[in-house]
Enzyme design. Sequence first.
Site, PDB file in Angstrom:
ATOM      1  N   PRO A  79      18.285  38.575  -4.501  1.00  0.00           N
ATOM      2  CG  PRO A  79      18.555  36.573  -5.687  1.00  0.00           C
ATOM      3  CD  PRO A  79      17.508  37.453  -5.076  1.00  0.00           C
ATOM      4  CD  GLU A 138      13.835  31.362 -11.306  1.00  0.00           C
ATOM      5  OE1 GLU A 138      14.742  32.190 -11.454  1.00  0.00           O
ATOM      6  OE2 GLU A 138      14.029  30.176 -10.963  1.00  0.00           O
ATOM      7  NE  ARG A 193      26.116  39.508  17.433  1.00  0.00           N
ATOM      8  CZ  ARG A 193      26.513  38.593  18.303  1.00  0.00           C
ATOM      9  NH1 ARG A 193      25.930  37.437  18.381  1.00  0.00           N
ATOM     10  NH2 ARG A 193      27.535  38.835  19.100  1.00  0.00           N
ATOM     11  CG  ASP A 246      28.978  41.649  19.811  1.00  0.00           C
ATOM     12  OD1 ASP A 246      30.089  41.094  19.743  1.00  0.00           O
ATOM     13  OD2 ASP A 246      27.970  41.257  19.218  1.00  0.00           O
TER      14      ASP A 246
HETATM   15  C1  9D3 Z   1      18.664  30.068 -10.019  1.00  0.00           C
HETATM   16  C2  9D3 Z   1      17.643  31.116 -10.105  1.00  0.00           C
HETATM   17  N1  9D3 Z   1      18.249  32.352 -10.608  1.00  0.00           N
HETATM   18  C3  9D3 Z   1      17.994  32.457 -12.026  1.00  0.00           C
HETATM   19  C4  9D3 Z   1      19.011  33.237 -12.729  1.00  0.00           C
HETATM   20  C5  9D3 Z   1      17.731  33.544  -9.926  1.00  0.00           C
HETATM   21  C6  9D3 Z   1      17.435  33.375  -8.496  1.00  0.00           C
HETATM   22  C7  9D3 Z   1      16.141  33.471  -8.039  1.00  0.00           C
HETATM   23  C8  9D3 Z   1      15.873  33.309  -6.693  1.00  0.00           C
HETATM   24  C9  9D3 Z   1      18.449  33.135  -7.579  1.00  0.00           C
HETATM   25  C10 9D3 Z   1      18.171  32.974  -6.227  1.00  0.00           C
HETATM   26  C11 9D3 Z   1      16.885  33.056  -5.810  1.00  0.00           C
HETATM   27  C12 9D3 Z   1      16.577  32.898  -4.348  1.00  0.00           C
HETATM   28  N2  9D3 Z   1      17.415  33.769  -3.527  1.00  0.00           N
HETATM   29  C13 9D3 Z   1      16.914  34.674  -2.707  1.00  0.00           C
HETATM   30  O1  9D3 Z   1      15.717  34.800  -2.570  1.00  0.00           O
HETATM   31  C14 9D3 Z   1      17.827  35.538  -2.007  1.00  0.00           C
HETATM   32  C15 9D3 Z   1      19.256  35.602  -1.976  1.00  0.00           C
HETATM   33  C16 9D3 Z   1      20.262  34.813  -2.631  1.00  0.00           C
HETATM   34  O2  9D3 Z   1      20.024  33.871  -3.380  1.00  0.00           O
HETATM   35  N3  9D3 Z   1      21.580  35.152  -2.403  1.00  0.00           N
HETATM   36  C17 9D3 Z   1      21.931  36.168  -1.576  1.00  0.00           C
HETATM   37  N4  9D3 Z   1      21.049  36.922  -0.970  1.00  0.00           N
HETATM   38  C18 9D3 Z   1      19.720  36.627  -1.165  1.00  0.00           C
HETATM   39  S1  9D3 Z   1      18.470  37.474  -0.492  1.00  0.00           S
HETATM   40  C19 9D3 Z   1      17.314  36.546  -1.211  1.00  0.00           C
END
Ligand code: 9D3
Length: 254
Positions: free
Chosen positions: A98, A125, A163, A178
């Site tokens: 994220p 996390e 793709r 595409d």
């Molecule tokens: C609810 C947990 N959060 C605490 C503030 C942090 C968090 C940790 C791990 C939120 C999501 C995740 C798991 N997400 C991913 O590994 C992830 C992800 C995503 O959640 N949204 C958009 N792209 C990606 S790429 C990897």
Amino acid sequence: MTQEYMLQAAVVTLFPEMFVALTQSGISRRAIDKGLVDVQCFNPRDYAMDKHRTVDDRPYGGGPGMVMRVQPLQDALQAARNYLPMPKDKQRVIYLSPQGRRLDRQSINTLAQHKNLVLIAGRYEGVDERFIEDEVDEEWSIGDYVLSGGELPAMVLLDALIRRLPGAIGDAKSAEQDSFENGLLDCAHYTRPEILNGRKVPEVLLSGDHKRIENWRMKQALGRTADRRPDLLEKIKLTDAQEALLKEYLQEQK
Ligand code: 9D3
């Protein structure tokens, strides 16, 4: 003949079974069957050597949630890198997280230059920050919403890369469309019946006049992009013909 893969991906994941969605369905499956693409999963669980095969650990500083244990992750990464044929300096290690930069059309096109990718899908996390600093080349997100892990994002990235490989899309016309990818939203599509719940297919599509149809579709694509995603229009340069079609669309609208 030894088939040269156009893309090899080694995926580090605690949930390799999720990747059958990619490897056993549709275009991505066909690309793998054709020998264009190779996707191999490496599960940190297989490299956890304690009695209970632990893959998570408590965060320093306390608080809720767990962090992926470093040793199994590191060993799975090493196996993933050793699996890929290219030397380490030609591989790219990508962590889906994220905190990464948001993937878009342009970043996909840049990533497509690399033929050997290691994708790390996090769970819990996430992973130890020092692991990211030492081992990860790039960190990417697929958008600002919370998912349960990096597996779906890794598959999103792979699907987008697969793709666009020459030969991956069966239908030559679709492939051409595409690869001619223009940064616009698509026009509307219609199929039989000609009248559905009293609503007729746009007349132009029944005309058989291919030039008129092409123009109508481009006008729709431009207009819908202007209506729904004006931000996309700012990223591209329209031709004079496109400018004219968009003007027509906007005048017809009001
Ligand atoms: C609810 C947990 N959060 C605490 C503030 C942090 C968090 C940790 C791990 C939120 C999501 C995740 C798991 N997400 C991913 O590994 C992830 C992800 C995503 O959640 N949204 C958009 N792209 C990606 S790429 C990897």
